[in-house]
Design an enzyme around this catalytic site. Structure first.
Site, short mmCIF file in Angstrom:
data_model
loop_
_atom_site.label_atom_id
_atom_site.label_comp_id
_atom_site.label_asym_id
_atom_site.label_seq_id
_atom_site.Cartn_x
_atom_site.Cartn_y
_atom_site.Cartn_z
N ASP A 109 86.26 -40.79 -4.21
CA ASP A 109 87.55 -40.26 -3.77
C ASP A 109 87.42 -39.22 -2.66
O ASP A 109 88.41 -38.66 -2.19
CB ASP A 109 88.32 -39.67 -4.95
CG ASP A 109 87.54 -38.57 -5.66
OD1 ASP A 109 86.44 -38.20 -5.17
OD2 ASP A 109 88.01 -38.07 -6.69
N GLY A 110 86.17 -38.92 -2.28
CA GLY A 110 85.97 -37.94 -1.20
C GLY A 110 86.20 -36.50 -1.64
O GLY A 110 86.18 -35.59 -0.81
N LYS A 121 82.79 -29.83 2.15
CA LYS A 121 82.41 -30.80 1.12
C LYS A 121 83.57 -30.94 0.15
O LYS A 121 83.97 -29.95 -0.47
CB LYS A 121 81.14 -30.34 0.40
CG LYS A 121 80.58 -31.36 -0.57
CD LYS A 121 79.19 -30.96 -1.01
CE LYS A 121 78.66 -31.87 -2.09
NZ LYS A 121 77.33 -31.44 -2.55
N ASP A 135 68.09 -39.43 0.51
CA ASP A 135 69.29 -38.99 1.24
C ASP A 135 69.66 -37.54 0.93
O ASP A 135 70.58 -37.00 1.53
CB ASP A 135 70.49 -39.92 0.93
CG ASP A 135 70.77 -40.02 -0.56
OD1 ASP A 135 69.90 -40.54 -1.29
OD2 ASP A 135 71.84 -39.58 -0.99
N ASN A 136 68.94 -36.93 -0.01
CA ASN A 136 69.18 -35.51 -0.29
C ASN A 136 68.04 -34.64 0.22
O ASN A 136 67.94 -33.47 -0.15
CB ASN A 136 69.36 -35.30 -1.79
CG ASN A 136 70.67 -35.88 -2.30
OD1 ASN A 136 71.62 -36.05 -1.52
ND2 ASN A 136 70.73 -36.19 -3.57
N ARG A 168 79.84 -25.34 3.93
CA ARG A 168 78.43 -24.98 4.02
C ARG A 168 77.96 -25.02 5.46
O ARG A 168 78.57 -25.69 6.30
CB ARG A 168 77.57 -25.84 3.09
CG ARG A 168 77.79 -27.32 3.23
CD ARG A 168 77.02 -28.09 2.15
NE ARG A 168 77.03 -29.51 2.44
CZ ARG A 168 76.42 -30.43 1.72
NH1 ARG A 168 75.74 -30.08 0.65
NH2 ARG A 168 76.47 -31.70 2.06
N ASP A 183 72.11 -30.33 -0.97
CA ASP A 183 72.90 -31.07 -1.95
C ASP A 183 72.65 -30.59 -3.38
O ASP A 183 71.86 -31.16 -4.14
CB ASP A 183 72.65 -32.58 -1.85
CG ASP A 183 73.53 -33.20 -0.76
OD1 ASP A 183 74.18 -32.43 -0.02
OD2 ASP A 183 73.57 -34.43 -0.65
N GLY A 206 80.08 -39.21 2.26
CA GLY A 206 81.22 -39.78 1.56
C GLY A 206 82.28 -38.74 1.25
O GLY A 206 83.44 -39.05 1.04
N ARG A 207 81.84 -37.52 1.16
CA ARG A 207 82.81 -36.44 0.91
C ARG A 207 82.43 -35.17 1.65
O ARG A 207 82.86 -34.08 1.32
CB ARG A 207 82.94 -36.17 -0.58
CG ARG A 207 81.62 -35.87 -1.24
CD ARG A 207 81.87 -35.43 -2.63
NE ARG A 207 80.62 -35.35 -3.37
CZ ARG A 207 80.52 -34.78 -4.53
NH1 ARG A 207 81.58 -34.25 -5.09
NH2 ARG A 207 79.38 -34.73 -5.17
#
Ligand code: AMP
Ligand code: MG
Length: 527
Positions: free
Chosen positions: A141-142, A129, A284-285, A192, A294, A106-107
């Site tokens: 908002d990304g 990121k 998801d992490n 990263r 993350d 998402g970001r």
């Protein structure tokens, strides 16, 4: 917003040692079901916060990447170099124990994957990121704020300094443009790198699509992952020994599950051994490569408390320090379920998965024996005694919530001294209020040490019990300075934490007990 500009020239060869760069972008080549092409959203007037030239050198980046205006443009999302293909990947996942459906970068934006030739340095994906919205931003908002980006940058490199597998941080830029959170904050972009950012959630995403296309994509992803990250010349790499007696060898997907299980188990043992709490261990992490991934509301514990919760939004304590190894196993179970259509044999999948328990226990035990300066002993009776000593130690620390890092470091200095009244022992003893309990433990430990008689054992303790960890209050002080435009404290912590086992006496005060205000720092997911 400034216009997005093309940045065609980057030196792709290094004179002297003849390193050349090639963009290989393999994940992008999987197709549109896996990622969406999306450009970063430019920001006005970016500036550097910190750069990591050592990492740049080690991973084979051209020297000029982190210098000059072009690098600044690329690493703030205002430009791309030739060969980059910026993409956001799609994944799903379980968040706080519940199926959360489709998520995705998402970001985060993958700028591309490159390989240095000669290939000894490996291949790496580069990710921005906080570089703006993607098709997977949902309500977000990304963007990322300076506060959390500094934390991610510093902790990635602190983990690397501790020898713990992690994604790495190449650089951090900031912009005067503001980001709205609970208050108005400064925006920032961290770059990263990792060999791959594939998560458990990538597999869950395709497994959850009940369609022939979903099944094909799942297989394609698994085959891709195995071929590029788990096999060399068509065989699973030997260091992640797949136990052939388990009957996994004919089933590459069971082997994949087993290899991820081993990597995850080892990672959990390493986290526990330094008192690291991740804070958001959603599937998801979780990295398929067993990397710490993350960095959000993470914390290196100050006072030892197995029930410690570092994420202010984790109301149930699902991700408390003491539960992390179990949560990782639960997450691996989700991965196993996602891989079931490929493994096709439930018994085999369970075998692959169940190795977690023994491998975690073995590595965890090894980590804590090393922290105590002890070698593993072969007899069952001795192994039980040593296990009980480890348990007693943690119980002793938990009862008074003794500072985890200070205890182990001071013990490392004291353990080489046989005289109990020595000041080195006194400094450990000072950490305890219940002196009787402390002395009982100390007698037991010193008796055990006498049987050890390994030369220089406390030197080795000093190599596993760090003097410096990224405590919350240290990060917070650096953040506050950076918000005022002075990034010197970020730089200082970055340098200090590269070598956390070295004494660095001029920085002694960074190893002291946290100040009283440290316990009031609240960090949650939203950053
Ligand atoms: P996290 O809690 O950081 O692991 O994020 C969970 C999901 O939310 C991921 O898919 C992120 O990419 C997404 N996400 C988090 N923050 C934002 C944001 N500010 N804008 C867009 N997506 C976000
Ligand atoms: Mg995440």
């Amino acid at each position: 917003m400034p216009p997005f500009k093309a940045c065609p020239s980057v030196s792709t060869s290094k004179d002297g040692d003849n390193v050349t760069m090639t963009w290989i972008n393999r994940y992008a080549s999987l197709g549109t079901a896996f990622s969406a092409e999306v450009l970063p959203t430019p920001v006005p007037d970016p500036t550097w916060v910190i750069r990591n030239p050592e990492l740049s050198q080690a991973q084979g980046f051209p020297d000029d990447w982190l210098n000059g205006d072009e690098g600044l443009s690329v690493f703030s999302g205002n430009a791309l170099w030739d060969g980059m293909q910026s993409r956001a990947t799609v994944y799903s996942g379980h968040q706080f124990g519940q199926w959360a459906g489709q998520l995705g970068d998402g970001r985060a934006l993958c700028l591309g994957e490159f390989q240095a030739t000669p290939a000894t340095k490996g291949s790496f994906e580069l990710q921005l990121k906080g570089a703006g919205k993607t098709p997977f931003s949902r309500m977000g908002d990304g963007r990322a704020v300076l506060r959390s980006s500094i934390r991610e940058f510093l902790c990635s490199e602190a983990m690397a300094g501790l020898g713990i597998p992690t994604t790495r941080a190449l650089c951090l830029t900031t912009t005067p443009s503001k980001v709205i959170r609970e208050e108005v904050e400064t925006g920032a972009i961290v770059t990263r790198t990792a060999p791959s950012f594939i998560r458990f959630g990538h597999f869950e995403h395709f497994a959850n699509q009940v369609s022939p296309e979903g099944a094909r994509n799942l297989k394609q992803l698994a085959d891709f992952t195995i071929a590029h990250y788990f096999q060399q010349e068509g065989a699973f790499s030997v260091d992640e020994t797949v136990d052939l007696t388990m009957g996994l060898s004919g089933n590459p997907y069971a082997q994949l599950l087993h290899s991820v299980t081993l990597k995850t188990a080892k990672l959990m043992a390493q986290w526990q051994a330094v008192g690291f709490c991740h804070g958001v261990m959603n599937t998801d992490n979780m990295s398929i490569l067993g990397l710490t991934l993350d960095y959000g509301p993470f914390q290196f514990m100050d006072g030892f408390n197995p029930e410690h919760i570092c994420n202010h939004s984790d109301y149930q304590g699902r991700y408390a320090y003491g539960l992390q190894p179990q949560v990782a196993y639960w997450n691996l179970f989700c991965l196993a379920q996602a891989l079931m259509p490929l493994i096709e044999d439930q018994e085999l999948a369970m075998k692959a998965l169940e190795s977690y328990k023994t491998v975690f226990a073995e590595h965890w035990g090894q980590c804590f024996l090393s922290k105590l300066g002890l070698n593993r002993r072969s007899s069952e009776q001795h192994a039980l005694e040593d296990q009980s000593l480890i348990n007693d130690t943690l119980q002793l620390l938990a009862t008074e919530q003794v500072d985890f890092t200070l205890f182990w470091r001071r013990l490392s200095h004291a353990a080489g001294v046989s005289e109990q009244s020595n000041s080195a022992w006194q400094s450990v003893s000072d950490l305890f209020i219940d002196q009787a309990a402390w002395r009982t433990w100390q007698d037991k430990y010193m008796n055990r040490l006498e049987q050890e008689k390994t030369v220089n054992f406390n030197e080795r303790m000093l190599q596993v019990n760090p003097k410096y960890v990224l405590r919350n209050h240290l990060a917070e002080a650096a953040i506050q300075k950076s918000k005022r435009g002075d990034h010197s404290e970020v730089e200082r912590l970055f340098n200090l934490l590269k070598t956390p086992f070295e004494e660095q006496p001029e920085f002694d005060h960074y190893a002291h007990l946290p100040p009283a205000w440290a316990s009031s720092i609240e960090i949650s997911c939203s950053s």
